[in-house]
Motif scaffolding. Structure first.
Motif, PDB file in Angstrom:
ATOM      1  N   LEU A 126       0.862  -1.127   0.006  1.00 18.50           N
ATOM      2  CA  LEU A 126       0.079  -0.020  -0.233  1.00 18.50           C
ATOM      3  C   LEU A 126       1.046   1.227   0.088  1.00 18.50           C
ATOM      4  O   LEU A 126       0.596   2.108  -0.751  1.00 18.50           O
ATOM      5  CB  LEU A 126      -1.062  -0.032   1.048  1.00 18.50           C
ATOM      6  N   LEU A 127       1.912   1.336   0.593  1.00 17.32           N
ATOM      7  CA  LEU A 127       2.833   2.269   0.634  1.00 17.32           C
ATOM      8  C   LEU A 127       3.528   2.462  -0.558  1.00 17.32           C
ATOM      9  O   LEU A 127       3.532   3.620  -1.217  1.00 17.32           O
ATOM     10  CB  LEU A 127       4.047   2.181   1.995  1.00 17.32           C
ATOM     11  N   GLN A 128       4.016   1.471  -1.145  1.00 13.43           N
ATOM     12  CA  GLN A 128       4.378   1.631  -2.754  1.00 13.43           C
ATOM     13  C   GLN A 128       3.378   1.982  -3.687  1.00 13.43           C
ATOM     14  O   GLN A 128       3.715   3.015  -4.378  1.00 13.43           O
ATOM     15  CB  GLN A 128       4.954   0.289  -3.200  1.00 13.43           C
ATOM     16  N   ARG A 129       2.261   1.704  -3.600  1.00 16.88           N
ATOM     17  CA  ARG A 129       1.198   2.283  -4.509  1.00 16.88           C
ATOM     18  C   ARG A 129       0.916   3.688  -4.417  1.00 16.88           C
ATOM     19  O   ARG A 129       0.766   4.383  -5.291  1.00 16.88           O
ATOM     20  CB  ARG A 129      -0.249   1.285  -4.096  1.00 16.88           C
ATOM     21  N   ALA A 130       0.884   4.022  -3.092  1.00 20.12           N
ATOM     22  CA  ALA A 130       0.439   5.691  -2.806  1.00 20.12           C
ATOM     23  C   ALA A 130       1.771   6.400  -3.381  1.00 20.12           C
ATOM     24  O   ALA A 130       1.567   7.414  -4.101  1.00 20.12           O
ATOM     25  CB  ALA A 130       0.396   5.751  -1.246  1.00 20.12           C
ATOM     26  N   VAL A 131       2.792   5.939  -3.368  1.00 19.10           N
ATOM     27  CA  VAL A 131       4.259   6.578  -3.903  1.00 19.10           C
ATOM     28  C   VAL A 131       3.991   6.675  -5.230  1.00 19.10           C
ATOM     29  O   VAL A 131       4.225   7.903  -5.839  1.00 19.10           O
ATOM     30  CB  VAL A 131       5.454   6.123  -3.277  1.00 19.10           C
ATOM     31  N   TYR A 132       3.700   5.457  -6.165  1.00 15.48           N
ATOM     32  CA  TYR A 132       3.439   5.556  -7.378  1.00 15.48           C
ATOM     33  C   TYR A 132       2.585   6.332  -7.839  1.00 15.48           C
ATOM     34  O   TYR A 132       2.841   7.222  -8.701  1.00 15.48           O
ATOM     35  CB  TYR A 132       3.294   3.858  -7.749  1.00 15.48           C
ATOM     36  N   ALA A 133       1.513   6.303  -7.244  1.00 10.96           N
ATOM     37  CA  ALA A 133       0.415   7.047  -7.777  1.00 10.96           C
ATOM     38  C   ALA A 133       0.587   8.575  -7.455  1.00 10.96           C
ATOM     39  O   ALA A 133       0.189   9.285  -8.308  1.00 10.96           O
ATOM     40  CB  ALA A 133      -1.063   6.809  -6.808  1.00 10.96           C
ATOM     41  N   VAL A 134       1.245   9.032  -6.451  1.00  8.21           N
ATOM     42  CA  VAL A 134       1.493  10.521  -6.291  1.00  8.21           C
ATOM     43  C   VAL A 134       2.502  10.954  -7.373  1.00  8.21           C
ATOM     44  O   VAL A 134       2.208  12.071  -8.096  1.00  8.21           O
ATOM     45  CB  VAL A 134       2.253  10.538  -4.872  1.00  8.21           C
ATOM     46  N   ARG A 135       3.303  10.079  -7.769  1.00  4.75           N
ATOM     47  CA  ARG A 135       4.426  10.434  -8.672  1.00  4.75           C
ATOM     48  C   ARG A 135       3.707  10.394 -10.025  1.00  4.75           C
ATOM     49  O   ARG A 135       4.095  11.443 -10.944  1.00  4.75           O
ATOM     50  CB  ARG A 135       5.583   9.279  -8.803  1.00  4.75           C
ATOM     51  N   LYS A 136       2.813   9.512 -10.328  1.00  7.99           N
ATOM     52  CA  LYS A 136       2.044   9.568 -11.623  1.00  7.99           C
ATOM     53  C   LYS A 136       1.091  10.985 -11.811  1.00  7.99           C
ATOM     54  O   LYS A 136       1.138  11.458 -12.864  1.00  7.99           O
ATOM     55  CB  LYS A 136       1.267   8.485 -11.812  1.00  7.99           C
ATOM     56  N   LEU A 137       0.427  11.174 -10.793  1.00  8.39           N
ATOM     57  CA  LEU A 137      -0.256  12.396 -10.813  1.00  8.39           C
ATOM     58  C   LEU A 137       0.496  13.686 -10.739  1.00  8.39           C
ATOM     59  O   LEU A 137       0.040  14.618 -11.354  1.00  8.39           O
ATOM     60  CB  LEU A 137      -1.281  12.324  -9.539  1.00  8.39           C
ATOM     61  N   SER A 138       1.408  13.754 -10.040  1.00  9.15           N
ATOM     62  CA  SER A 138       2.241  14.955 -10.073  1.00  9.15           C
ATOM     63  C   SER A 138       2.934  15.436 -11.271  1.00  9.15           C
ATOM     64  O   SER A 138       3.425  16.244 -11.656  1.00  9.15           O
ATOM     65  CB  SER A 138       3.053  15.019  -8.944  1.00  9.15           C
ATOM     66  N   SER A 139       2.877  14.176 -12.230  1.00  8.58           N
ATOM     67  CA  SER A 139       3.546  14.403 -13.680  1.00  8.58           C
ATOM     68  C   SER A 139       2.485  14.919 -14.494  1.00  8.58           C
ATOM     69  O   SER A 139       2.673  15.546 -15.460  1.00  8.58           O
ATOM     70  CB  SER A 139       4.134  13.289 -14.299  1.00  8.58           C
ATOM     71  N   VAL A 140       1.056  15.006 -14.265  1.00  9.97           N
ATOM     72  CA  VAL A 140      -0.007  15.781 -15.091  1.00  9.97           C
ATOM     73  C   VAL A 140       0.269  17.342 -14.868  1.00  9.97           C
ATOM     74  O   VAL A 140       0.080  17.803 -13.765  1.00  9.97           O
ATOM     75  CB  VAL A 140      -1.452  15.241 -14.610  1.00  9.97           C
ATOM     76  N   LYS A 141       0.180  17.917 -15.902  1.00  9.17           N
ATOM     77  CA  LYS A 141       0.531  19.655 -15.893  1.00  9.17           C
ATOM     78  C   LYS A 141      -0.906  20.294 -15.098  1.00  9.17           C
ATOM     79  O   LYS A 141      -1.907  19.881 -15.145  1.00  9.17           O
ATOM     80  CB  LYS A 141       0.243  19.943 -17.360  1.00  9.17           C
ATOM     81  N   GLY A 142      -0.265  20.932 -13.946  1.00 12.57           N
ATOM     82  CA  GLY A 142      -1.231  21.780 -13.292  1.00 12.57           C
ATOM     83  C   GLY A 142      -1.443  21.169 -12.166  1.00 12.57           C
ATOM     84  O   GLY A 142      -2.267  21.537 -11.205  1.00 12.57           O
ATOM     85  N   VAL A 143      -1.355  19.738 -11.820  1.00 12.60           N
ATOM     86  CA  VAL A 143      -1.655  18.912 -10.643  1.00 12.60           C
ATOM     87  C   VAL A 143      -0.504  18.698  -9.765  1.00 12.60           C
ATOM     88  O   VAL A 143       0.636  18.583  -9.940  1.00 12.60           O
ATOM     89  CB  VAL A 143      -1.939  17.556 -11.304  1.00 12.60           C
ATOM     90  N   LYS A 144      -0.888  19.271  -8.508  1.00 10.72           N
ATOM     91  CA  LYS A 144       0.039  19.046  -7.266  1.00 10.72           C
ATOM     92  C   LYS A 144      -0.196  17.889  -6.421  1.00 10.72           C
ATOM     93  O   LYS A 144      -1.298  17.867  -5.936  1.00 10.72           O
ATOM     94  CB  LYS A 144       0.247  20.429  -6.618  1.00 10.72           C
ATOM     95  N   ALA A 145       0.481  16.868  -6.501  1.00 10.72           N
ATOM     96  CA  ALA A 145       0.328  15.759  -5.657  1.00 10.72           C
ATOM     97  C   ALA A 145       1.621  15.228  -4.927  1.00 10.72           C
ATOM     98  O   ALA A 145       2.812  15.264  -5.786  1.00 10.72           O
ATOM     99  CB  ALA A 145      -0.303  14.730  -6.505  1.00 10.72           C
ATOM    100  N   PRO A 146       1.755  15.024  -3.648  1.00 15.64           N
ATOM    101  CA  PRO A 146       0.799  15.452  -2.662  1.00 15.64           C
ATOM    102  C   PRO A 146       0.859  16.888  -2.299  1.00 15.64           C
ATOM    103  O   PRO A 146       1.807  17.559  -2.509  1.00 15.64           O
ATOM    104  CB  PRO A 146       1.158  14.389  -1.611  1.00 15.64           C
ATOM    105  N   TYR A 147      -0.360  17.369  -1.857  1.00 16.57           N
ATOM    106  CA  TYR A 147      -0.459  18.712  -1.390  1.00 16.57           C
ATOM    107  C   TYR A 147       0.180  18.899  -0.316  1.00 16.57           C
ATOM    108  O   TYR A 147       0.782  19.922  -0.159  1.00 16.57           O
ATOM    109  CB  TYR A 147      -2.112  19.235  -1.229  1.00 16.57           C
ATOM    110  N   PHE A 148       0.126  18.150   0.639  1.00 13.80           N
ATOM    111  CA  PHE A 148       1.044  18.116   1.846  1.00 13.80           C
ATOM    112  C   PHE A 148       2.207  17.116   1.872  1.00 13.80           C
ATOM    113  O   PHE A 148       2.325  16.174   1.341  1.00 13.80           O
ATOM    114  CB  PHE A 148       0.270  17.622   3.149  1.00 13.80           C
ATOM    115  N   ASN A 149       3.485  17.776   2.475  1.00 12.67           N
ATOM    116  CA  ASN A 149       4.794  17.198   2.484  1.00 12.67           C
ATOM    117  C   ASN A 149       4.944  16.346   3.501  1.00 12.67           C
ATOM    118  O   ASN A 149       5.126  16.501   4.783  1.00 12.67           O
ATOM    119  CB  ASN A 149       6.037  18.234   2.297  1.00 12.67           C
ATOM    120  N   SER A 150       4.556  15.108   3.297  1.00 11.86           N
ATOM    121  CA  SER A 150       4.446  14.158   4.431  1.00 11.86           C
ATOM    122  C   SER A 150       4.426  12.578   3.779  1.00 11.86           C
ATOM    123  O   SER A 150       4.251  12.426   2.609  1.00 11.86           O
ATOM    124  CB  SER A 150       3.289  14.201   5.346  1.00 11.86           C
TER     125      SER A 150
END
Length: 222
Positions: A126-150
């Motif tokens: 689950l930790l790996q999935r969350a990290v992967y999802a954050v990286r994929k979504l943050s690569s989309v233009k205009g999207v900031k993921a995650p919003y909190f640095n944690s």
């Protein structure tokens, strides 16, 4: 007194609440192998040290494991029966509301089948999935993921302020891709702007996460 709310799935990889001084740990059993249904699939749990000052305050019937006359065999017996309405009537601790015993049995079977190593591997996945999802979504233009640095376990906040679109519009467009978007936080937490709470669990594959990122790229490019 310290009370901690936890996701039971996280305890395969995170420190148990008792280790950092919690007197109470509570949460929901739904993650423990219980599928969601029509308004159901939910049941709470609460855990405390095995001490009279805590145990005596529990509502409803309690059962504990005890030794039997056969060495090495164990049985179940009622605990502190005198605190129930059967013994104390109107002075009892009983409170019976929504009954979730069957969910408790399912959760117990799930944990027994998974075992300590299985719960550890699940948490790591689950930790790996969350990290992967954050990286994929943050690569989309205009999207900031995650919003909190944690660090994030399952859930993380995604901000869409720089996309020029509202979360409501984005979620509506995602439905055309057969995807439910994140929980819109703009009304409950206006200080976060156009932000949404996304959740990635063990039912989501790498392919699912990739498709979400592709769908967002398509939606925000229009």
């Amino acid at each position: 007194m310290l009370s901690v709310g936890v996701d039971p799935i996280s305890l395969g990889v995170l420190e148990p609440p008792a280790r950092y001084g919690a007197d109470f740990a509570c949460g929901d059993v739904q993650p423990l192998g219980i599928p969601m249904s029509y308004g159901g699939g939910l049941g709470g749990f609460i855990a405390t040290p095995d001490e009279p000052k805590f145990v005596a305050e529990y509502p409803s019937l309690l059962f504990g494991i005890t030794e039997t006359i056969e060495e090495g065999e164990y049985g179940f017996g009622e605990v502190l029966y005198e605190r129930t309405s059967y013994a104390s009537r109107d002075k009892a601790k009983d409170f019976l509301g929504t009954m979730a015993q069957l969910h408790g049995i399912v959760a117990g079977v799930y944990m027994a089948l998974m075992g300590p190593q299985g719960m550890k591997e699940l948490g790591e996945g689950l930790l790996q999935r969350a990290v992967y999802a954050v990286r994929k979504l943050s690569s989309v233009k205009g999207v900031k993921a995650p919003y909190f640095n944690s660090y994030h376990f399952k859930e993380f906040t995604v901000n869409f302020n720089d996309t020029g679109k509202t979360v409501a519009d984005i979620n509506k467009a995602l439905l055309d891709h057969k995807i439910f978007g994140g929980k819109d936080l703009s009304k409950d937490f206006p200080e976060l702007g156009q932000s949404a709470l996304f959740c990635i669990t063990e039912v989501h594959s790498k392919k699912d996460i990739d498709e979400l990122a592709e769908a967002l790229t398509s939606v925000l490019g229009k």
